[in-house]
Write a protein that holds these residues in place. Sequence first.
Motif, PDB file in Angstrom:
ATOM      1  N   LEU A 101     -39.185  -2.202 -24.113  1.00 14.90           N
ATOM      2  CA  LEU A 101     -37.902  -1.997 -23.441  1.00 14.90           C
ATOM      3  C   LEU A 101     -37.906  -2.778 -22.142  1.00 14.90           C
ATOM      4  CD1 LEU A 101     -35.153  -0.599 -23.116  1.00 14.90           C
ATOM      5  CD2 LEU A 101     -36.344   1.245 -21.912  1.00 14.90           C
ATOM      6  N   LEU A 102     -36.908  -3.633 -22.000  1.00 19.29           N
ATOM      7  CA  LEU A 102     -36.724  -4.403 -20.777  1.00 19.29           C
ATOM      8  C   LEU A 102     -35.702  -3.659 -19.916  1.00 19.29           C
ATOM      9  CD1 LEU A 102     -37.757  -7.130 -19.637  1.00 19.29           C
ATOM     10  CD2 LEU A 102     -35.719  -8.197 -20.628  1.00 19.29           C
ATOM     11  N   ALA A 103     -36.170  -3.150 -18.785  1.00 14.40           N
ATOM     12  CA  ALA A 103     -35.306  -2.363 -17.894  1.00 14.40           C
ATOM     13  C   ALA A 103     -35.597  -2.761 -16.457  1.00 14.40           C
ATOM     14  CB  ALA A 103     -35.541  -0.871 -18.110  1.00 14.40           C
ATOM     15  N   ILE A 132     -37.385  -5.833 -29.316  1.00 13.51           N
ATOM     16  CA  ILE A 132     -37.271  -5.840 -27.856  1.00 13.51           C
ATOM     17  C   ILE A 132     -35.876  -5.330 -27.501  1.00 13.51           C
ATOM     18  CG2 ILE A 132     -37.242  -7.237 -25.761  1.00 13.51           C
ATOM     19  CD1 ILE A 132     -39.264  -9.072 -27.043  1.00 13.51           C
ATOM     20  N   PHE A 133     -35.828  -4.260 -26.719  1.00 11.46           N
ATOM     21  CA  PHE A 133     -34.579  -3.613 -26.343  1.00 11.46           C
ATOM     22  C   PHE A 133     -34.344  -3.818 -24.848  1.00 11.46           C
ATOM     23  CE2 PHE A 133     -36.147  -1.726 -30.151  1.00 11.46           C
ATOM     24  CZ  PHE A 133     -35.044  -1.298 -30.874  1.00 11.46           C
ATOM     25  N   ALA A 134     -33.108  -3.644 -24.421  1.00  6.38           N
ATOM     26  CA  ALA A 134     -32.778  -3.729 -22.993  1.00  6.38           C
ATOM     27  C   ALA A 134     -31.827  -2.600 -22.644  1.00  6.38           C
ATOM     28  CB  ALA A 134     -32.165  -5.077 -22.648  1.00  6.38           C
ATOM     29  N   ALA A 135     -31.950  -2.092 -21.425  1.00  9.50           N
ATOM     30  CA  ALA A 135     -31.112  -0.983 -20.985  1.00  9.50           C
ATOM     31  C   ALA A 135     -30.954  -1.030 -19.476  1.00  9.50           C
ATOM     32  CB  ALA A 135     -31.738   0.358 -21.405  1.00  9.50           C
ATOM     33  N   GLY A 136     -29.891  -0.397 -19.011  1.00  9.89           N
ATOM     34  CA  GLY A 136     -29.666  -0.298 -17.576  1.00  9.89           C
ATOM     35  C   GLY A 136     -28.838  -1.449 -17.033  1.00  9.89           C
ATOM     36  N   ASP A 137     -29.059  -1.774 -15.770  1.00 11.49           N
ATOM     37  CA  ASP A 137     -28.213  -2.733 -15.060  1.00 11.49           C
ATOM     38  C   ASP A 137     -28.199  -4.119 -15.670  1.00 11.49           C
ATOM     39  OD1 ASP A 137     -27.754  -0.661 -13.337  1.00 11.49           O
ATOM     40  OD2 ASP A 137     -28.947  -1.469 -11.680  1.00 11.49           O
ATOM     41  N   ILE A 138     -29.217  -4.475 -16.447  1.00 10.45           N
ATOM     42  CA  ILE A 138     -29.268  -5.823 -17.013  1.00 10.45           C
ATOM     43  C   ILE A 138     -28.542  -5.935 -18.349  1.00 10.45           C
ATOM     44  CG2 ILE A 138     -31.456  -6.371 -15.878  1.00 10.45           C
ATOM     45  CD1 ILE A 138     -32.819  -5.977 -18.640  1.00 10.45           C
ATOM     46  N   ALA A 139     -28.259  -4.824 -19.022  1.00  7.72           N
ATOM     47  CA  ALA A 139     -27.801  -4.858 -20.416  1.00  7.72           C
ATOM     48  C   ALA A 139     -26.299  -5.063 -20.505  1.00  7.72           C
ATOM     49  CB  ALA A 139     -28.198  -3.572 -21.128  1.00  7.72           C
ATOM     50  N   VAL A 187     -25.308   5.745 -16.709  1.00  5.90           N
ATOM     51  CA  VAL A 187     -25.310   4.791 -17.824  1.00  5.90           C
ATOM     52  C   VAL A 187     -26.732   4.313 -18.099  1.00  5.90           C
ATOM     53  CG1 VAL A 187     -24.578   2.488 -18.557  1.00  5.90           C
ATOM     54  CG2 VAL A 187     -22.935   4.042 -17.496  1.00  5.90           C
ATOM     55  N   ALA A 188     -27.464   3.973 -17.050  1.00  7.02           N
ATOM     56  CA  ALA A 188     -28.837   3.491 -17.222  1.00  7.02           C
ATOM     57  C   ALA A 188     -29.711   4.555 -17.879  1.00  7.02           C
ATOM     58  CB  ALA A 188     -29.423   3.077 -15.876  1.00  7.02           C
ATOM     59  N   GLU A 189     -29.595   5.801 -17.410  1.00  7.61           N
ATOM     60  CA  GLU A 189     -30.397   6.869 -18.008  1.00  7.61           C
ATOM     61  C   GLU A 189     -30.050   7.084 -19.475  1.00  7.61           C
ATOM     62  OE1 GLU A 189     -31.752  10.143 -14.850  1.00  7.61           O
ATOM     63  OE2 GLU A 189     -29.594  10.094 -15.145  1.00  7.61           O
ATOM     64  N   ARG A 190     -28.771   7.131 -19.777  1.00  4.93           N
ATOM     65  CA  ARG A 190     -28.369   7.372 -21.166  1.00  4.93           C
ATOM     66  C   ARG A 190     -28.744   6.214 -22.068  1.00  4.93           C
ATOM     67  NH1 ARG A 190     -22.452  10.368 -20.273  1.00  4.93           N
ATOM     68  NH2 ARG A 190     -23.332  12.262 -19.314  1.00  4.93           N
ATOM     69  N   GLN A 191     -28.657   5.003 -21.550  1.00  5.25           N
ATOM     70  CA  GLN A 191     -29.103   3.861 -22.352  1.00  5.25           C
ATOM     71  C   GLN A 191     -30.607   3.912 -22.588  1.00  5.25           C
ATOM     72  OE1 GLN A 191     -27.673   0.212 -20.581  1.00  5.25           O
ATOM     73  NE2 GLN A 191     -25.671   0.432 -21.546  1.00  5.25           N
ATOM     74  N   GLY A 192     -31.351   4.311 -21.576  1.00  8.14           N
ATOM     75  CA  GLY A 192     -32.792   4.455 -21.763  1.00  8.14           C
ATOM     76  C   GLY A 192     -33.114   5.469 -22.842  1.00  8.14           C
ATOM     77  N   GLN A 193     -32.376   6.574 -22.869  1.00  7.89           N
ATOM     78  CA  GLN A 193     -32.609   7.603 -23.883  1.00  7.89           C
ATOM     79  C   GLN A 193     -32.274   7.094 -25.279  1.00  7.89           C
ATOM     80  OE1 GLN A 193     -30.149  10.701 -22.143  1.00  7.89           O
ATOM     81  NE2 GLN A 193     -31.914  11.680 -21.168  1.00  7.89           N
ATOM     82  N   THR A 194     -31.144   6.397 -25.414  1.00  9.39           N
ATOM     83  CA  THR A 194     -30.762   5.851 -26.717  1.00  9.39           C
ATOM     84  C   THR A 194     -31.740   4.769 -27.162  1.00  9.39           C
ATOM     85  OG1 THR A 194     -28.426   6.345 -26.348  1.00  9.39           O
ATOM     86  CG2 THR A 194     -28.924   4.667 -27.975  1.00  9.39           C
ATOM     87  N   ALA A 195     -32.133   3.899 -26.235  1.00  7.17           N
ATOM     88  CA  ALA A 195     -33.092   2.849 -26.579  1.00  7.17           C
ATOM     89  C   ALA A 195     -34.402   3.448 -27.073  1.00  7.17           C
ATOM     90  CB  ALA A 195     -33.332   1.942 -25.378  1.00  7.17           C
ATOM     91  N   ALA A 196     -34.849   4.530 -26.437  1.00  9.70           N
ATOM     92  CA  ALA A 196     -36.095   5.183 -26.853  1.00  9.70           C
ATOM     93  C   ALA A 196     -36.001   5.642 -28.301  1.00  9.70           C
ATOM     94  CB  ALA A 196     -36.401   6.360 -25.933  1.00  9.70           C
ATOM     95  N   ARG A 197     -34.896   6.295 -28.630  1.00 11.53           N
ATOM     96  CA  ARG A 197     -34.750   6.770 -30.009  1.00 11.53           C
ATOM     97  C   ARG A 197     -34.673   5.608 -31.000  1.00 11.53           C
ATOM     98  NH1 ARG A 197     -31.819  11.068 -27.180  1.00 11.53           N
ATOM     99  NH2 ARG A 197     -29.905   9.835 -27.161  1.00 11.53           N
ATOM    100  N   ASN A 198     -34.057   4.520 -30.578  1.00 14.14           N
ATOM    101  CA  ASN A 198     -33.976   3.363 -31.471  1.00 14.14           C
ATOM    102  C   ASN A 198     -35.301   2.617 -31.580  1.00 14.14           C
ATOM    103  OD1 ASN A 198     -31.326   3.876 -32.171  1.00 14.14           O
ATOM    104  ND2 ASN A 198     -30.487   2.633 -30.510  1.00 14.14           N
ATOM    105  N   MET A 199     -36.129   2.673 -30.558  1.00 15.23           N
ATOM    106  CA  MET A 199     -37.480   2.116 -30.657  1.00 15.23           C
ATOM    107  C   MET A 199     -38.289   2.883 -31.696  1.00 15.23           C
ATOM    108  SD  MET A 199     -38.080   1.495 -26.569  1.00 15.23           S
ATOM    109  CE  MET A 199     -39.724   0.766 -26.580  1.00 15.23           C
ATOM    110  N   LEU A 200     -37.889   4.137 -31.930  1.00 18.15           N
ATOM    111  CA  LEU A 200     -38.538   4.956 -32.954  1.00 18.15           C
ATOM    112  C   LEU A 200     -37.896   4.776 -34.325  1.00 18.15           C
ATOM    113  CD1 LEU A 200     -38.953   8.251 -30.889  1.00 18.15           C
ATOM    114  CD2 LEU A 200     -40.745   6.623 -31.510  1.00 18.15           C
ATOM    115  N   GLY A 201     -36.940   3.846 -34.424  1.00 16.86           N
ATOM    116  CA  GLY A 201     -36.337   3.552 -35.715  1.00 16.86           C
ATOM    117  C   GLY A 201     -35.111   4.363 -36.054  1.00 16.86           C
ATOM    118  N   ARG A 202     -34.474   4.982 -35.045  1.00 19.52           N
ATOM    119  CA  ARG A 202     -33.385   5.896 -35.330  1.00 19.52           C
ATOM    120  C   ARG A 202     -32.065   5.216 -35.689  1.00 19.52           C
ATOM    121  NH1 ARG A 202     -33.254  10.986 -33.215  1.00 19.52           N
ATOM    122  NH2 ARG A 202     -35.451  10.630 -32.808  1.00 19.52           N
ATOM    123  N   ARG A 203     -31.809   4.008 -35.177  1.00 18.66           N
ATOM    124  CA  ARG A 203     -30.556   3.289 -35.410  1.00 18.66           C
ATOM    125  C   ARG A 203     -29.357   4.125 -34.929  1.00 18.66           C
ATOM    126  NH1 ARG A 203     -30.775  -1.815 -35.613  1.00 18.66           N
ATOM    127  NH2 ARG A 203     -29.042  -2.057 -37.100  1.00 18.66           N
TER     128      ARG A 203
END
Length: 507
Positions: free
Chosen positions: A229-231, A391-398, A416-432
């Motif tokens: 995750l790039l944050a 490779i995922f990105a979240a927060g101010d850069i995304a 927004v940054a926190e919620r994107q981090g949470q969604t990215a985490a689940r998608n890193m686990l393959g959740r889509r």
Amino acid sequence: MTDEKQPSGPDLTRGVNLADFNDGKLLGHVGDEDVLLVQLGTEVVAIEPACTHYHGPLAEGLVVDDTIRCPWHHACFSLRTGEAVAAPALNALAVWEVEREKDRIVVRRKREAPPQAAPHRSAPTPDRFVIIGGGAAGFAAAEMLRREGFAGSITMLSNDSALPVDRPNLSKDYLAGNAPEDWLPLRPEDYYAGAGIDLRLDTSVAALDPKQRHVTLGNGDKVPFDRLLLATGAEPVKLKIPGSDQPHVHTLRSVADSRAIIAAAGSARRALVIGASFIGLEVAASLRARKLEVHVVAPEERPMERILGAEMGDFVRALHEENGVHFHLKDTVEKLDGRRAHLKGGGVIESDLVVVGIGVKPRLELAERAGLAIDRGVSVDAYLETSAPGIFAAGDIARWPDPHSQASVRVEHWVVAERQGQTAARNMLGRRERYDAVPFFWSQHYDVPINYVGHAEGWDDIKIDGSITGRDCLLRYRKGGRVRAVASIYRDLESLKAELDMERSRA
């Protein structure tokens, strides 16, 4: 007389009736602890009534399906499990057992906390996750990975010297002197070891190699990853005028920045804030709380007009002027000669402390050098994945495809940054899981909170309900016949309902 808080409402151990509920909710107590009852159809559930973020009153919140949303900062909780399902809250609520005795609803004891979630097995899960960034998105992702039961390694690389902190506090209560520093960390230091998160502070990342699947640190060490995750967040735009490199000139982004401003304010008499951004004006309010004379210089005609419109901009200016702030609008600082700021319009302001708040820019250098797709931010898909698989990105850069505004957007908001981090985490686990949350932020000016949901880069008209000057209003920013954003002052429930309407009206 006593200063101790008295329990709220009826004693729930004696039981209550459904007829006692108001709009499906009832606030009572068990012993000296408050408990909120919520009716879900024929079922009644019982939860802790204070949001675990800033203790917002959930009794005044909005029930949506089997969740409840906080009226202050729109955190969301499961009513059945107490889990904090959407930031900014991270900690779960306590849940109480509900009993039925004939027509009475009785609460006597708390439910035991559920065990740690088991790892999801919907897809093979890699073992090595790396997070670059120690801000809102990076921390929220690491915390969510463990909450979801991920058992592999998590390495979190932060170029900051401080633990991940509640950054909005840096310009609000902490800077104003109303909150101690130990309130700032999102989690205490021992949390990271206990959760098995390898948090490396003061660590720079020199390169990211999407093909070889490793990052190179500033000291030359290589850290391999399976998913990343790039944050990297954003950094303050620097003032490029003569004298801007003097030691009494500050920006505000980190704990160290806020500490430095507080230290300087201790011996200062007059402060100059350059820029009438949200950060700039929150700093102005905080420095007024510390009894400094404060001057604000900005090129626009009204503060915040580009985001909130003319009438709200006039109100914000008047609010700050009522609290002693001096504005120098439609003007800029051309040079800082010692303690003297020379304005383009010919004026001179002498100050002991200067804070520059002219915006931030996303930290994109690492992504650019790695060859990731860039479009005024790191381009991601609906699942927050970049152009490089894994490779995922979240927060101010995304920059992501926002289904509500029907455009690709990049938003520099904490929630927004926190919620994107949470969604990215689940998608890193393959959740889509698609990221489709409606953007939200809040700003605090003295005793006036401003809540904002949605995203409007422009509008055809603004419909105002209530009184802005009366500090009781809701503004709808409309473009193309649709409400793109809503700003409000002390219309918390309506703000929550507006957010829900936006969610349900997505294209």
